[in-house]
Scaffold this motif. Structure first.
Motif, PDB file in Angstrom:
ATOM      1  N   PRO A 224       7.888  -5.997  -2.484  1.00 43.92           N
ATOM      2  CA  PRO A 224       7.776  -5.352  -1.168  1.00 43.92           C
ATOM      3  C   PRO A 224       7.316  -6.359  -0.116  1.00 43.92           C
ATOM      4  N   GLY A 225       7.568  -6.025   1.122  1.00 47.61           N
ATOM      5  CA  GLY A 225       7.156  -6.925   2.186  1.00 47.61           C
ATOM      6  C   GLY A 225       7.603  -6.425   3.546  1.00 47.61           C
TER       7      GLY A 225
ATOM      8  N   VAL B 111       8.990  -2.483   7.654  1.00 48.43           N
ATOM      9  CA  VAL B 111       8.472  -2.555   6.290  1.00 48.43           C
ATOM     10  C   VAL B 111       9.639  -2.412   5.323  1.00 48.43           C
ATOM     11  N   GLN B 112       9.687  -3.274   4.314  1.00 50.91           N
ATOM     12  CA  GLN B 112      10.771  -3.286   3.335  1.00 50.91           C
ATOM     13  C   GLN B 112      10.223  -2.946   1.947  1.00 50.91           C
ATOM     14  N   ASP B 113      10.970  -2.090   1.228  1.00 52.41           N
ATOM     15  CA  ASP B 113      10.559  -1.764  -0.139  1.00 52.41           C
ATOM     16  C   ASP B 113      10.799  -2.927  -1.097  1.00 52.41           C
ATOM     17  N   LYS B 114      11.832  -3.712  -0.828  1.00 46.35           N
ATOM     18  CA  LYS B 114      12.135  -4.831  -1.711  1.00 46.35           C
ATOM     19  C   LYS B 114      12.670  -5.983  -0.877  1.00 46.35           C
ATOM     20  N   VAL B 115      12.067  -7.127  -1.038  1.00 48.60           N
ATOM     21  CA  VAL B 115      12.477  -8.353  -0.351  1.00 48.60           C
ATOM     22  C   VAL B 115      12.776  -9.403  -1.411  1.00 48.60           C
TER      23      VAL B 115
ATOM     24  N   VAL C 216       6.758 -11.549   1.662  1.00 43.09           N
ATOM     25  CA  VAL C 216       6.447 -10.710   0.507  1.00 43.09           C
ATOM     26  C   VAL C 216       4.955 -10.388   0.523  1.00 43.09           C
ATOM     27  N   GLY C 217       4.637  -9.135   0.306  1.00 42.70           N
ATOM     28  CA  GLY C 217       3.247  -8.688   0.285  1.00 42.70           C
ATOM     29  C   GLY C 217       3.200  -7.175   0.394  1.00 42.70           C
TER      30      GLY C 217
ATOM     31  N   ALA D 183       0.570 -12.621   3.466  1.00 40.99           N
ATOM     32  CA  ALA D 183       1.885 -12.850   2.872  1.00 40.99           C
ATOM     33  C   ALA D 183       1.764 -13.780   1.675  1.00 40.99           C
ATOM     34  N   GLU D 184       2.489 -13.457   0.600  1.00 45.14           N
ATOM     35  CA  GLU D 184       2.487 -14.273  -0.613  1.00 45.14           C
ATOM     36  C   GLU D 184       3.631 -15.273  -0.640  1.00 45.14           C
TER      37      GLU D 184
END
Length: 298
Positions: free
Chosen positions: A149-150, A270-274, A236-237, A197-198
């Motif tokens: 997510p991110g 906001v994104q569920d999957k990046v 991502v985070g 952010a990772e």
């Protein structure tokens, strides 16, 4: 009133009434120049075909025609003889180009295989020496692809010039052009890192701890690769928390000021999957495992 008597010439002959217009009479009687008349007469004597009538002239014409035919025949023969040689040289050149292309493709495949092998050994070394932290180190070093997510942040240049008034660019000497600058993108990326952010990528270009965002004229470079707007920044985070924290941060407010004062267009979601790939080039300069029980490096 007496009538005028006609003027007589010497010898008793009366003069012509148009005697005073001799030039006009000559033009009317001799409309064609004498030279042209003689040439027309000669052409009439030689015949309408214009071909020479004497034997010598006919032989000269025949010799000229034979010579022209001989030149054309020799040229055609030489072209026919040279055609196979030209075709052979062309085919040899095509073969050399195809061989070079195949060699380049093979070297490219070998390079990709070696890169993958090196990356695999790096990941194995990180897992072996780093224990449970190996995956985290690999992630932070951008050595492996990442998915999770991110947020998705899209930043684009303004349609026109920005508005009037003070803004964060005035102190840096920037002109009011409505274009995103390299230092603007730097602040956006640093703000996302600070917000949790990772992993971050810009236009599918994965960022590492050694990545540089610079400018070349009006173009923005990431690791010396030029980017084309709009700039899509993936992070991502924890998506919702990351988005809120970034927009409330100083760098998020900086981006908001650019939007208000200079017309920079932004959108964040906001994104569920990046998904983002590994860094294309990861240079390991030096690495030594830490000694047990010591937290310092040499």
């Amino acid at each position: 009133m007496s009538q005028q008597q006609p003027v007589e010439k010497t010898g008793g002959r009366p003069a012509r009434p148009d005697a005073s217009m001799s030039l006009l009479n000559n033009v009317m009687e001799h409309s064609l120049d004498d030279g042209y008349a003689e040439a027309a007469a000669r052409r009439g004597e030689e015949g309408r075909s214009g071909l020479p009538r004497t034997l010598r002239a006919k032989l000269g014409l025949a010799f000229g025609l034979v010579l022209a035919a001989l030149v054309v025949t020799l040229g055609a023969a030489q072209a026919q003889v040279a055609a196979p040689t030209v075709a052979k040289e062309r085919q040899e050149l095509i073969d050399r180009v195809e061989d070079g292309t195949r060699e380049a493709d093979e070297l490219q495949r070998q390079l990709a295989t070696l890169r993958e092998s090196v990356a695999r050994m790096q990941r194995e070394a990180l897992r072996h020496e780093g224990g449970d932290s190996g995956e985290l180190v690999s992630l932070l070093a951008a050595a492996t692809p990442v998915e999770g997510p991110g947020v998705k942040l899209v930043v684009d240049d303004a349609k026109g010039s920005g508005g009037d008034g003070g803004g964060p660019r005035e102190s840096s000497g920037f002109a009011d052009t409505g274009r995103l600058r390299d230092r603007d993108l730097q602040r956006v990326v640093n703000g996302l890192w600070e917000s949790g952010a990772e992993a971050i990528s810009v236009n599918d270009q994965r960022l590492t701890a050694l990545s540089a965002i610079r400018a070349a004229g009006d173009a923005i470079l990431v690791d010396n690769k030029p980017l084309v707007p709009p700039y899509t920044v993936l992070a991502v985070g924890d998506g919702r928390n990351l988005s809120t924290t970034f927009q409330d941060s100083a760098d998020g407010q900086y981006l908001h000021v650019l939007q208000e004062n200079y017309g920079i267009r932004t959108s964040i979601s906001v994104q569920d999957k990046v998904r983002m790939p590994a860094a294309p080039s990861l240079n390991v300069r030096s690495a030594e495992p830490l000694e047990r029980g010591k937290g310092s490096t040499r």
